[in-house]
Write an enzyme that holds these catalytic residues in place. Sequence first.
Site, PDB file in Angstrom:
ATOM      1  N   CYS A   1     -11.520 -41.803 -27.988  1.00  0.00           N
ATOM      2  CA  CYS A   1     -11.967 -42.309 -29.294  1.00  0.00           C
ATOM      3  C   CYS A   1     -13.267 -41.625 -29.728  1.00  0.00           C
ATOM      4  O   CYS A   1     -13.446 -41.300 -30.912  1.00  0.00           O
ATOM      5  CB  CYS A   1     -12.189 -43.821 -29.233  1.00  0.00           C
ATOM      6  SG  CYS A   1     -10.715 -44.731 -28.786  1.00  0.00           S
TER       7      CYS A   1
HETATM    8  C1  BEZ Z   1      -9.896 -43.515 -24.695  1.00  0.00           C
HETATM    9  O1  BEZ Z   1     -10.374 -43.533 -25.825  1.00  0.00           O
HETATM   10  O2  BEZ Z   1     -10.099 -42.573 -23.955  1.00  0.00           O
HETATM   11  C2  BEZ Z   1      -9.027 -44.616 -24.194  1.00  0.00           C
HETATM   12  C3  BEZ Z   1      -9.159 -45.890 -24.736  1.00  0.00           C
HETATM   13  C4  BEZ Z   1      -8.339 -46.910 -24.244  1.00  0.00           C
HETATM   14  C5  BEZ Z   1      -7.413 -46.642 -23.245  1.00  0.00           C
HETATM   15  C6  BEZ Z   1      -7.278 -45.359 -22.749  1.00  0.00           C
HETATM   16  C7  BEZ Z   1      -8.090 -44.327 -23.226  1.00  0.00           C
END
Ligand code: BEZ
Length: 219
Positions: A46
């Site tokens: 994110c």
């Molecule tokens: C991420 O943004 O890396 C992420 C967020 C939630 C679950 C898995 C990855």
Amino acid sequence: MPGLTLGDTIPDLEADSTHGIIKLYDIIDDSWAIIFSHPGDFTPVCTTELGKMAAYAKEFEKRGVKLVGLSCDDVQSHKEWIKDIEAYTPGCKVTYPILADPNREIIKQLNMVDPDEKDSSGNQLPSRALHIVGPDKKVKLSFLYPASTGRNMDEVVRVLESLQKAGKHKVATPANWKPGDPVVISPTVSNEQAKEMFPQGFETADLPSMKDYLRFTKV
Ligand code: BEZ
């Protein structure tokens, strides 16, 4: 679960955001909009996505598009997180609002829930959903990606250009189309109409069927 889908009108939601309390329709006004959700603040993929979206903000502005991000955490958390996002993608400024959705109401209404992702308290989390909304507030295109797959902003620009061209001319974009490539003329346009509508001309593919439905032009 009922889901917002192509052709549906998005609801005029009111939400707290990094820009204060906002109503979606006030933000979108008569523009195109991209509303995109993220599983959570301070998560790796994110953080890269929000930075890339900020880095591409000029591309979207040029095309008359408003950006609206969403993550379920609260606004205070978003504001702290923006410092990391901007540090990780140097030169980017997160100028678009990021909605908060601590009660998971917005993600349900916008069909952004990931059934496979829960936080440590068992609360539902958003998928990497992205809706492109037209000036008529209707959904023109949606991506639904899982948490493990970050989105490609070049692809977002590509599909946006395709939608905007199709909305303006009676054309569609073929497989692997990129901005600048020829487009195809809609099958609802006759050859007679096509001559008038596309004075730049068009080329028809020779096909075994001898049907002349695959016509390329530049717009
Ligand atoms: C991420 O943004 O890396 C992420 C967020 C939630 C679950 C898995 C990855």
